[in-house]
Motif scaffolding. Structure first.
Motif, mmCIF file in Angstrom:
data_model
loop_
_atom_site.group_PDB
_atom_site.id
_atom_site.type_symbol
_atom_site.label_atom_id
_atom_site.label_comp_id
_atom_site.label_asym_id
_atom_site.label_seq_id
_atom_site.Cartn_x
_atom_site.Cartn_y
_atom_site.Cartn_z
ATOM 1 N N ASP A 36 2.175 13.887 -15.297
ATOM 2 C CA ASP A 36 3.679 14.545 -15.503
ATOM 3 C C ASP A 36 4.812 13.799 -14.520
ATOM 4 N N ALA A 37 5.989 14.344 -14.635
ATOM 5 C CA ALA A 37 7.266 13.450 -14.141
ATOM 6 C C ALA A 37 7.121 13.446 -12.567
ATOM 7 N N GLY A 38 6.561 14.556 -12.045
ATOM 8 C CA GLY A 38 6.685 14.476 -10.546
ATOM 9 C C GLY A 38 5.830 13.221 -10.014
ATOM 10 N N TRP A 39 4.482 13.349 -10.649
ATOM 11 C CA TRP A 39 3.818 12.039 -9.888
ATOM 12 C C TRP A 39 4.009 10.797 -10.377
ATOM 13 N N LEU A 40 4.887 10.552 -11.692
ATOM 14 C CA LEU A 40 5.091 9.550 -12.191
ATOM 15 C C LEU A 40 6.509 9.108 -11.359
ATOM 16 N N SER A 41 7.288 9.779 -10.852
ATOM 17 C CA SER A 41 8.508 9.563 -9.957
ATOM 18 C C SER A 41 8.127 9.038 -8.743
ATOM 19 N N ILE A 42 7.053 9.793 -8.308
ATOM 20 C CA ILE A 42 6.481 9.252 -6.760
ATOM 21 C C ILE A 42 5.763 8.081 -6.837
ATOM 22 N N THR A 43 5.089 7.711 -8.152
ATOM 23 C CA THR A 43 4.599 6.421 -8.014
ATOM 24 C C THR A 43 5.426 5.346 -8.236
ATOM 25 N N PHE A 44 6.541 5.707 -9.163
ATOM 26 C CA PHE A 44 7.683 4.670 -9.028
ATOM 27 C C PHE A 44 8.309 4.218 -7.870
ATOM 28 N N GLY A 45 8.542 5.580 -7.086
ATOM 29 C CA GLY A 45 9.027 5.284 -5.797
ATOM 30 C C GLY A 45 8.374 4.541 -4.674
ATOM 31 N N VAL A 46 7.170 4.836 -4.871
ATOM 32 C CA VAL A 46 5.968 4.095 -3.858
ATOM 33 C C VAL A 46 6.104 2.661 -4.023
ATOM 34 N N VAL A 47 5.832 2.348 -5.476
ATOM 35 C CA VAL A 47 5.512 1.050 -5.849
ATOM 36 C C VAL A 47 6.948 0.176 -5.481
ATOM 37 N N VAL A 48 8.171 0.675 -5.893
ATOM 38 C CA VAL A 48 9.486 0.115 -5.522
ATOM 39 C C VAL A 48 9.471 -0.444 -4.086
ATOM 40 N N LEU A 49 9.302 1.026 -3.100
ATOM 41 C CA LEU A 49 9.521 0.800 -1.691
ATOM 42 C C LEU A 49 8.527 -0.375 -1.055
ATOM 43 N N VAL A 50 7.288 -0.182 -1.514
ATOM 44 C CA VAL A 50 6.318 -1.157 -0.906
ATOM 45 C C VAL A 50 6.625 -2.543 -1.339
ATOM 46 N N ALA A 51 6.929 -2.928 -2.623
ATOM 47 C CA ALA A 51 7.303 -4.116 -3.101
ATOM 48 C C ALA A 51 8.678 -4.537 -2.348
ATOM 49 N N SER A 52 9.424 -3.647 -2.215
ATOM 50 C CA SER A 52 11.013 -4.008 -1.868
ATOM 51 C C SER A 52 10.787 -4.704 -0.502
ATOM 52 N N LEU A 53 10.078 -3.649 0.357
ATOM 53 C CA LEU A 53 9.803 -4.167 1.777
ATOM 54 C C LEU A 53 9.377 -5.495 1.944
ATOM 55 N N ARG A 54 8.084 -5.801 1.032
ATOM 56 C CA ARG A 54 7.643 -7.005 1.037
ATOM 57 C C ARG A 54 8.466 -8.303 0.538
ATOM 58 N N PHE A 55 9.316 -7.706 -0.568
ATOM 59 C CA PHE A 55 10.353 -8.668 -1.064
ATOM 60 C C PHE A 55 11.167 -9.056 0.033
ATOM 61 N N MET A 56 11.824 -8.173 0.990
ATOM 62 C CA MET A 56 12.981 -8.369 1.922
ATOM 63 C C MET A 56 12.188 -9.002 3.033
ATOM 64 N N THR A 57 11.229 -9.018 3.238
ATOM 65 C CA THR A 57 10.594 -9.834 4.501
ATOM 66 C C THR A 57 9.835 -11.299 4.180
ATOM 67 N N MET A 58 9.770 -11.334 2.715
ATOM 68 C CA MET A 58 9.014 -12.595 2.351
ATOM 69 C C MET A 58 9.648 -13.886 2.995
ATOM 70 N N LYS A 59 9.059 -14.759 3.368
ATOM 71 C CA LYS A 59 9.215 -16.173 3.544
ATOM 72 C C LYS A 59 8.602 -17.130 2.736
ATOM 73 N N ASN A 60 9.157 -17.906 2.352
ATOM 74 C CA ASN A 60 8.538 -19.034 1.493
ATOM 75 C C ASN A 60 7.585 -20.046 2.421
ATOM 76 N N ALA A 61 6.331 -19.946 2.251
ATOM 77 C CA ALA A 61 5.712 -20.815 3.251
ATOM 78 C C ALA A 61 5.350 -22.055 3.053
ATOM 79 N N ASN A 62 5.704 -22.492 1.509
ATOM 80 C CA ASN A 62 5.282 -23.601 1.063
ATOM 81 C C ASN A 62 6.608 -24.139 0.071
ATOM 82 N N ASP A 63 7.170 -25.202 0.403
ATOM 83 C CA ASP A 63 8.138 -25.852 -0.927
ATOM 84 C C ASP A 63 7.440 -26.917 -1.264
ATOM 85 N N ASP A 64 6.303 -27.193 -1.310
ATOM 86 C CA ASP A 64 5.766 -28.526 -2.057
ATOM 87 C C ASP A 64 4.644 -28.142 -2.964
#
Length: 276
Positions: free
Chosen positions: A108-136
């Motif tokens: 249902d919409a409630g669980w789907l909205s929460i799932t969307f929000g959690v995935v976005v939130l976690v991925a966004s935090l990871r995306f924000m803090t990621m550093k490229n450890a390898n350039d080769d």
């Protein structure tokens, strides 16, 4: 046309422009912006939250499928797409995105909205803090199992939430297989083509025969909304992809991360308030 409908279309065109630009700039499909936008517009137009959210996810995935061609093509011209890796991840992403779309059709919409929000939130935090450890590129893993795992994770979450996969895939390939950032962005754009396609097919099949959908819907995909999104989206995805090789990615990623943080929190709160 009625003024309200014109405003509805104008909001979609602006959303497609912004989403397409980010798609080209940082390899993100754009659904993170388009799902909440369409959901807001459809619920304001009087559609039930359950219908509105599934139509929003499906239409955003269809948008992502087409804009990813433009983005991947332009990244490929700069030799930033590793096509063999994209194909391997894309095959698994396609299959699991189909499964994710099926699961989403049962929620249902409630669980789907929460799932969307959690995935976005976690991925966004990871995306924000990621550093490229390898350039080769020589240090990148050649283990096909790791690439398959990346495809499976991205595909499942993509089909479930409508997120094309770049926000999930880019951090995965950087840290799991040590892919350089430039290739991670370009390869993500190509992989999203396959992943989004799997989700699109799933939402078409699972939306067939559902009552109460907006006019001109094909399964859960609304054709009118998709056209308003995809035309500016394709144009600005190409512009963004060309621009991405001339600007500092750090600033683009920072701006995008702030937007996605707000979106993630907002969708979680919306989902919570949908419950009695």
């Amino acid at each position: 046309m009625e003024p309200e409908f014109l405003l509805f279309l104008a909001a979609l065109v602006i959303g497609g422009t912004v989403a397409g630009s980010f798609s080209g700039l940082i390899g993100i499909g754009g659904s993170i912006i388009l799902v909440p936008l369409q959901f807001y517009l459809l619920t304001r137009a009087g559609y039930p939250a359950d219908i509105a959210l599934k139509v929003s996810i499906a239409t955003a995935l269809c948008f992502t499928f087409f804009t990813s061609f433009s983005s991947a093509y332009n990244h490929s011209k700069h030799k930033a797409v590793l096509w063999k890796k994209a194909l391997l991840m894309g095959v698994f992403g396609f299959m699991f995105s189909f499964v994710g779309g099926y699961i989403a059709s049962l929620l249902d919409a409630g669980w789907l909205s929460i799932t969307f929000g959690v995935v976005v939130l976690v991925a966004s935090l990871r995306f924000m803090t990621m550093k490229n450890a390898n350039d080769d590129p020589e240090e990148m893993s050649t283990n096909p199992i790791l690439f398959a795992v990346c495809g499976c994770i991205m595909g499942l979450l993509s089909g479930l939430t409508g997120i094309g996969g770049g926000l999930i895939l880019i951090p995965l390939v950087i840290f799991l297989v040590k892919m350089p950032l430039r290739q991670a962005i370009g390869t993500s754009s190509a992989t999203i083509i396959f992943t989004a396609f799997g989700g699109v097919i799933s939402y078409i099949i699972n939306g067939a025969g559902i009552e109460g959908l907006p006019p001109y819907s094909f399964g859960y995909i609304n054709i009118v909304m998709w056209i308003a999104l995809v035309i500016p989206g394709i144009i600005f995805a190409a512009i963004g992809a060309k621009t991405s090789h001339r600007i500092n990615q750090k600033y683009v990623r920072a701006a995008f991360s702030v937007i996605t943080l707000l979106v993630g929190i907002g969708m979680i709160l919306k989902g919570v308030f949908m419950f009695p």
